[in-house]
Each structure stands twice: as structure tokens, then as C-alpha cells.
Design a protein around this motif. Sequence first.
Motif, PDB file in Angstrom:
ATOM      1  N   GLY A 127      -9.642   8.228   8.679  1.00 27.49           N
ATOM      2  CA  GLY A 127      -9.639   7.009   9.480  1.00 27.49           C
ATOM      3  C   GLY A 127     -10.894   6.179   9.336  1.00 27.49           C
ATOM      4  O   GLY A 127     -11.593   5.923  10.301  1.00 27.49           O
TER       5      GLY A 127
ATOM      6  N   LYS B  77       1.641   5.296   7.852  1.00 25.73           N
ATOM      7  CA  LYS B  77       0.615   4.900   8.823  1.00 25.73           C
ATOM      8  C   LYS B  77       1.182   4.005   9.927  1.00 25.73           C
ATOM      9  O   LYS B  77       0.774   4.115  11.077  1.00 25.73           O
ATOM     10  CB  LYS B  77      -0.547   4.215   8.103  1.00 25.73           C
ATOM     11  N   VAL B  78       2.124   3.132   9.591  1.00 21.59           N
ATOM     12  CA  VAL B  78       2.685   2.261  10.653  1.00 21.59           C
ATOM     13  C   VAL B  78       3.646   3.005  11.567  1.00 21.59           C
ATOM     14  O   VAL B  78       3.919   2.544  12.678  1.00 21.59           O
ATOM     15  CB  VAL B  78       3.400   1.000  10.104  1.00 21.59           C
TER      16      VAL B  78
ATOM     17  N   VAL C 220      -2.641  -2.846   6.788  1.00 21.69           N
ATOM     18  CA  VAL C 220      -3.020  -1.441   6.953  1.00 21.69           C
ATOM     19  C   VAL C 220      -4.091  -1.054   5.943  1.00 21.69           C
ATOM     20  O   VAL C 220      -3.934  -1.303   4.747  1.00 21.69           O
ATOM     21  CB  VAL C 220      -1.792  -0.533   6.744  1.00 21.69           C
TER      22      VAL C 220
ATOM     23  N   VAL D 236       0.283  -1.810  16.452  1.00 16.52           N
ATOM     24  CA  VAL D 236       1.729  -2.056  16.496  1.00 16.52           C
ATOM     25  C   VAL D 236       2.178  -2.150  17.961  1.00 16.52           C
ATOM     26  O   VAL D 236       2.961  -3.037  18.328  1.00 16.52           O
ATOM     27  CB  VAL D 236       2.503  -0.949  15.736  1.00 16.52           C
TER      28      VAL D 236
ATOM     29  N   ALA E 251       1.155   2.963   3.477  1.00 18.25           N
ATOM     30  CA  ALA E 251       1.273   2.109   4.665  1.00 18.25           C
ATOM     31  C   ALA E 251       2.424   2.547   5.573  1.00 18.25           C
ATOM     32  O   ALA E 251       2.292   2.525   6.797  1.00 18.25           O
ATOM     33  CB  ALA E 251       1.444   0.648   4.257  1.00 18.25           C
TER      34      ALA E 251
ATOM     35  N   ILE F  26      -3.778   1.522  13.574  1.00 17.59           N
ATOM     36  CA  ILE F  26      -2.513   0.824  13.374  1.00 17.59           C
ATOM     37  C   ILE F  26      -1.440   1.169  14.414  1.00 17.59           C
ATOM     38  O   ILE F  26      -0.774   0.263  14.928  1.00 17.59           O
ATOM     39  CB  ILE F  26      -2.000   1.016  11.927  1.00 17.59           C
ATOM     40  N   PRO F  27      -1.248   2.435  14.793  1.00 20.07           N
ATOM     41  CA  PRO F  27      -0.252   2.676  15.855  1.00 20.07           C
ATOM     42  C   PRO F  27      -0.547   1.850  17.111  1.00 20.07           C
ATOM     43  O   PRO F  27       0.364   1.237  17.681  1.00 20.07           O
ATOM     44  CB  PRO F  27      -0.383   4.185  16.117  1.00 20.07           C
TER      45      PRO F  27
ATOM     46  N   TYR G 103      -4.110  12.876  10.411  1.00 18.07           N
ATOM     47  CA  TYR G 103      -5.563  12.904  10.261  1.00 18.07           C
ATOM     48  C   TYR G 103      -6.024  14.286  10.740  1.00 18.07           C
ATOM     49  O   TYR G 103      -5.235  15.002  11.371  1.00 18.07           O
ATOM     50  CB  TYR G 103      -6.190  11.779  11.079  1.00 18.07           C
TER      51      TYR G 103
ATOM     52  N   ARG H 248       0.842  -1.199   0.000  1.00 20.50           N
ATOM     53  CA  ARG H 248       0.000   0.000   0.000  1.00 20.50           C
ATOM     54  C   ARG H 248       0.876   1.248   0.000  1.00 20.50           C
ATOM     55  O   ARG H 248       1.833   1.318   0.764  1.00 20.50           O
ATOM     56  CB  ARG H 248      -0.798   0.051   1.295  1.00 20.50           C
TER      57      ARG H 248
ATOM     58  N   GLY I 223      -5.655   2.939   8.633  1.00 16.65           N
ATOM     59  CA  GLY I 223      -4.446   3.193   9.404  1.00 16.65           C
ATOM     60  C   GLY I 223      -4.660   3.793  10.777  1.00 16.65           C
ATOM     61  O   GLY I 223      -3.712   3.940  11.549  1.00 16.65           O
ATOM     62  N   TYR I 224      -5.899   4.136  11.114  1.00 13.57           N
ATOM     63  CA  TYR I 224      -6.122   4.861  12.365  1.00 13.57           C
ATOM     64  C   TYR I 224      -5.874   3.997  13.591  1.00 13.57           C
ATOM     65  O   TYR I 224      -5.388   4.478  14.605  1.00 13.57           O
ATOM     66  CB  TYR I 224      -7.551   5.419  12.385  1.00 13.57           C
TER      67      TYR I 224
ATOM     68  N   LEU J 186     -12.935   4.173  13.187  1.00 13.63           N
ATOM     69  CA  LEU J 186     -12.173   4.427  14.413  1.00 13.63           C
ATOM     70  C   LEU J 186     -11.875   5.912  14.613  1.00 13.63           C
ATOM     71  O   LEU J 186     -11.715   6.372  15.734  1.00 13.63           O
ATOM     72  CB  LEU J 186     -10.866   3.614  14.394  1.00 13.63           C
TER      73      LEU J 186
END
Lengths: 779, 164
Positions: free
Chosen positions: A243, A21-22, B97, B107, A18, B103-104, A28, A15, B100-101, A193
Amino acid sequence: MSDLQYKYIGKPADRVDALEKVTGAAKYVGDYYLPDMLYARALRSELPHARIKHLDTRPALNVPGVIAVITSEDFIDHGRFGFPVKDHFALAFEKVRYVGQAIAAVAAETPEAALNGVKAIICELEPLPGVFDMDHALDPDAPQVGFEREDHKHPNFLDMSPVYKGDPDEVLKDCPVVLHEEYRTVHQEHSYLETEGALAIPTSDGGVTVYCNNQSPFITKGNLVAVLGLDPIKVRVIQPHVGGSFGGKDDLNYLTACQVAALALKAKRPVRMTFSREESMIASYKRDAMHMRITLGADKDGTLRACKAIHTLDSGAYSSQSPFTAWRASIHAMGAYRYDAVKVEVTSVYTNNGFSGAFRGFGNTEACFGIESAIDELAEKLGMDPIDFRLKNCLRVGDVTPHGQKLTESVGLVECLETVRKLSDWDRKRAEYARQTSQDTRCGIGVAVLFHGTSLGAEGVDCATNTIEILPDYSVACASGLTDYGQGPRTVYTLITAEELGISPERVRILLADTDTAIDSGPTVASRSTILAGNAMRVAAQTLARTLNFAAADMLKCEPQRVMRIGEAYVGPNEEPVSWEKVVDHARSMGLVLSAHGKWSAPEIHWDHHKGTGTPYFGYHFAAQVAEVQVDLRIGKTQVLNIWAAHDTGKVIFPQGALGQVYGGITQGLGYALMEEAIYADGYLQSVNFDTYLIPTSMDVPDMTARFVETNFSPGPYGAKNIAEPAMVPTAPAIVNAIYHATGKRIRVLPADLERVALGKSLHKRGSPVSCKVGLKVK
Amino acid sequence: MEITFILNRQKVRVDVPADITLLSLLRDYLHMTGTKVGCEVGECGACSVLLDGKLVDSCLVLAPQVEGREVITIEGVCAEDGSPSDLQKNFISAGAVQCGYCIPGMVMAGEALLRKTLKPTRSEIREALTGNLCRCTGYQQIVDAIEMTAKQRSQTQSGRDKNV
């Protein structure tokens, strides 16, 4: 087409967003903290239906830290808006129609001051009787929720969408086996979310730039221009990372954008409003609730003959997308089968139960639960295996649908059914589970199929335009008006661009959606991005590729058609290969334009809204899902053990993303089947946060198995269709059919929670306004 | 009030109101926005951080409670050279992902589990994620990513053990 011909289409890929985002770097809307930024908060109605008797915002301005306050008076025509029905206001005007509706908004130095400002506003509401039961919304003496209508129909009537073929009443007289049942689905909360939010920044020219976590920034812009009376050139909407949305961040967020923009213009400072979870759940629109009455008739040999589907859709206080939702529900209400005669009528009505709008599946999720439950019941009556019965009657290439549309290609339903039958070991398990006698726990296995029209269909103009440009660093920047709020179209556009230009995907950058750089391509809804903007991206990239090929031919001293590619390099018959960069440089020196637009329009289709016939969509996604469950008969608890899903998506462009859509869709469908119910008691939502509104956790979902049936779809890019919405649609009926197989009890009202499975009904609970009243004032 | 604690391996001292949460301290005062706001009632896990190595919802921790303790947020998760960690890379390659909201927080939950065990079953991974809601992915590729990382780390570890 074989996979060998593609380098990136259908191949493993990451992606594009990605990494940020990680690492937590992706921003946001709530992550923006600007200098001088104010925090906004809305005063929201604590009554489901009331006249605004007196509204005085001046006391709010005396609260320390409060800088600006607005009401509907601060907008043109009181901020009246809405599509397809203009029945809503940017802030309530004269009346409130649901608990949570915004009446005024305050901007202050801190969130606490904003809340104090809201509390200081004097707002006297005169309660009006409400409509809380959709089945009585059109009673002659029902309280009036909607405006008077010019056609003198009931003010609570919104729309009726029909599909007609022949006379099912006549055919039903001839049918030896007839089923008549009623099914109900309930409101569902999107539960993204990230809650709703918008940030407005006034610009030096008197305009405004708005960051908003919506799906369709051009519609936000259109509404801003209309209610603020600004020159369109001075209004810019940027979509930061979003999100999650699932259909849920449009209508309400258009209002939020208008509110923060008006506050920012008044305060001459940036203003951000982000919702608390409670505010989000109370104020936001939901999936509509539907009451479905289905009659099916068949011959003894299992040939389906007739279908009647008379449905009511609870649109709540405002129209939002309900007329379109009802239309999509009507088109799909009879399921993916052949019939001699069909009558479908889906009526949407106003009530004071919050308001309903778009949510993944858009009417088909509701309708599919009804028809796929009824089909299962009819198979049982006929003594037929549920998969055999579906195989006997389901749509195939060459069939004419009940709408009168001939299906000429890309109908993979039979293959989907056969795939899940084999993967799930269906025949063995059906037989084995039918022999269970335990009174404690039992297993069951059930199936459901779906068809789902691609894109908007006859709902509206259906085209998209993407742009492409080579930047000085030889990277390629692309823009699309169809946006990424988690579904993954930016990665799809990247792979298409790389494929067409013969360059590495790392060179491609898809800009975040911005009304100043992208071109309006209609709403990002209806699982339409891959087909519409994917095609537009392909056209744009092909145009640019031709230009570069021309430049390469000039360098390689050959005819353009003799230019070949090895990796990114251009190769001709005579000269040494030249790199992509050199070709780009040469094209520039030739004075060629290294940017392009690509526009793609969907094939023309037509629907007669009165006769209920036509070609509703230019193509369909088909799928079959099988669910295996274990039910604890003592407490009614259902554990889903397995889900097998086969989806006819056409050619899959981004496999990892498509799989993610299937898994995520099934999980939302599992929640819809077993636990999710946004209950309105006298207009008050009973669950206002995730402690009482339960969505599936990692323990509620099994490991799922997904397969793609890639029938070629000529209008789609590389033969691709859609995936986002169809992934969730058949899950709930598959699970509920499995529960029937396990228990012998038919659940006709969603969700199939413990009470309904154990007792066959929901225990009566008295509702309370407390959660809403407290939730609207949460710090 | 003044609070001193270790944030992502660095000592920090802040002067903030005593009645704010750790989540608010991180976001509203330090503007470290990788830790997300989801529900503020401890249900969704979007605000997950490690407090003395243990997974907590930062919306349920009062800021003064971190006095003298160690907090790791998503901004502090990385490989030794500062690049994304193996777990983060595996989230990307497993397709874990979408929006992504969550995701933190995911992790952080994955990291907390892997600090406890490098041989979790899929069911143990699922159990470790129950406090973290995701609405997009159906969790499957997130479980894949954590499982992949556990296998890689345990291989590296057994390789190291053999060398010793």
C-alpha cells in the motif's frame, strides 16, 4: 519512432491489478489471518539517545498469552546490518539512538497480550546527551552518536560527496552579479496509507517464509539469511500487494522482517507484526532535512558562470541510504545548467532526530528546492524573466555537464520549458500579476526545472533479469525482481510482453514478487524498473518469440523470416494461418523450451568520488513545472490554482500510469512545499498521526495538466526513460517561486506554511515528548 | 455481546466484545479485509463504509452502534449481476488506482456522493473526498472516475425518465 508501429506500447491500457484492488479482494500483509497466527509488538525506545543498562524480558513470558520474546541476543552478531554502512541492529544493542528504535519484540495470542508483554519487559535506559542540530553535529564537543571511525574523523561524520569543476572562487571574482543565500528543507514523512508490516511462517525444514510489504524482497532475504544464519534455500520472501512506499518501506521493514522471523522460529508458529499509524510515524525513517548554502555568479547578460553548493544532510541516528542520498543530491545540486566552474560538497551527519533514508527524489527533491530558488533569485537580480534565464543557461544536446559528461541525446529541457510557458499563458500572467496592488489576496506564477539521473547511476551494479514461461493454458507467466508497490511496473512488463510476443495483454500474468520465482535484480528504487526490468522483459520476450517463430516456420513450411503475424495468428506465404495455441503446441512437440531469461545491464559508467568528476548516470530525465497560486496576504494561506508539468520521459509505455505518477508526484511536492513538516523537538517527533501531520487532501490539489516530451533515449526500452521520482522534484520550488511572484516575499525554509508566508518566520513552539510516549503504547 | 445487523444485504448475528470498533468487527472477527486500516483516528478514510447509506469511518463507530442497522462494505459493492459496479469499472479505466490501499474507501465515498446527486461538479466531488486521503494518485483520476460515473448514471436515469 512512430506510434503506428506499436500495438500496445504507448496505447491506453488498464492496470493489471486494478480489478482486485477496486473490489477489495487484493490482500495486503495485514489482511492475512492464518490459523495459529501470533501477533507481534516491539518495545520501542522512549529516549532519543541512551545506553541500555538493563534488559530483562522474562517478565513478559509470564503475561497470559505471550509465547515468545526476543532481543538482539537472538540474532547473529546482534543482528548488525545496514548498507552501505553497517551501523544498525535488528534490535537495539547496547545503545538506542532515536525515539522509536526497537529494543525487544514479543509474540502473543492477541495484539492486546503482545502489548501487555511489551509493558512487562524491564528495560532500564541511561539517558545520554543527544545531537539535535545537524549544524553542530561535527562540533568537537558534540555528543557521540556514531561509532568510532578508523580514519579518526568525527564519529558523527557519515560521508561527503563532492562535484568539482574549475575554481568557482576565481570565477566569482569576475562575476558582476553574485547571489549568496541559504535554504533549508525539513524532514518529510512518506505517509503511505498502509503502514509497515511482515508475516513470518516457519517451514517444516527449519526455514521461514516471510510476507513483507517492502520494496526489495531480495535485500530482505539477504538480511534474514545473515542475521538468522539460515541456509538461503530455506528463506523465502514474498511481497504481497503493498500500500504505497515512495522509498519508505525498505530499511525499517528489513528489521521488521528479521524480528517476526526470529519470533516465528522461536514460537514455531506464524507471527505477524503490523504497525499502528503512530508506531509507523515514530519508528520509520523520513526524508532527510538539508541545510543548503548556495553561491551563484553570472555575467550581466545573464550567462551563468559559477556555482558553489555547500550542503549538510541530517541522516539522523543511522546511515540507512543517506550516503547515496547525499551523493545524488551532490550530482544535482547545481541544477540543469552550464557553468565555467562548480564546487559542490554535500556532507551527511549523524544526529538523534529519528533517522533518514530514501524518499522519492532521493536528495534531488531537497537540492532542487535550493538551486531552483536561487536561480529564481538570480534571475530577479539580473532583471530577467525566470523562463528566459533558464532557457539561456539550461543543458542541451551536445553540452558537457559540470561533472564532465557529454550529453549526446535525449535532452528535452528546452521543449519542456517552452511547453509549460505556452500551456500556462506564462508571459501574460507574469505581466498581469506584477501589477497587483491588493493587500488581501494576490496571485503569482512561478517555474522550476529539473534534471534527474536515471536508475542507480555510479551508486552500484545496475542490471536486471526477468523470466518468461508459457503455461499449459497458453497464458504467459513472467517474473521480475523489480517489484510493484503501486507505481505500475507489472503493467509495463505486461505491455512489453504482449508487444514482443504479438499476443493479447490478457494472456500475460506478471507474478507477485517472490524470491523463489524471481531473479535478484537489485533494489526496486531510483525509478529504475521501466528501463532496467523493462529491457530485461523485452529481451526475455524476444527470446521466446524467436523460438515460437521457428516453430511457426516449421508448421508453415517457410523460412522463419517470412513468418508474419495477423493478430495473434502466424501467417506464411504457403499455408493457412495457424493460431498462437497451435504454434505453442507444435513448439512443444518439437521439444523446444518455452521459457526464457532476459538479462539487461546498464551501460558502464564511472564516478570518481574524490575528484568529484565522471559520468554519474547513463541518462537523465528533464522536466519543467509551472505553478500558479493565490495567496491570502492576511493569513498567509496559499491555494495552488494550477500546475502545468512537462516531462521528458522518453517514450511513454503506459500513458495512464505515467500520468498517475505525475499527478501523484506533484501532489507530494505540493505537500512538501506548503504543509508537510515532521518536526523533531529534542529528538521527539511532534506529529504522530494524520490529525497533526497534514498531507494534501483532494481540496488542496488543483486539476493538473501534464504533457510528455518523448525524446528518444537509446538505452531505454522503445526509447523510454523514468518518471516516478522526477514527477515530484520540481513542484515545491515552482510553488515557492510563485508565492514570491505573488507576495514579493522569498521563503527560503520549507514548508511555506501560513506563518512563514504571513510573518516570514515560524512561530516558536515548545516541543513535547508526550505524543511519542503515548503513541508507542497505543492499543 | 450479541449484535444483529444487515451486512451487505444479509442479516448477520455476531457475539463479540462490546468495546471494539466496527472496523475491528469487520476485519478481526469477520475477516472481511476489503475495509482497510489507515489511521484509526478518523482522518484517512481507508476504513470508510456506508452505515444506513451514509459514509462513515468504521474506526470511529463502535460495533454495538450498528445493532439493527445496515452496513455496506466494499465487498457489498457490485452491479446487479454481481460483477464490478460501473463506478468500480470507471476507477479502472480512468487510471484511478495505484497502490490501491485507499481505493475501497474511495469507492465508498464516491458511491455515497452519487446516492445524493448525479450532477456533482468537480469541486463537489473533491469536497466529497476530503475525508479520504490518497498518497499515490493526486486524486485527479479518482475525480475523473466519479465524474464519468455520474454522467453515465444520469444519462441512464434521464433515458429511463423519458421512457416512463
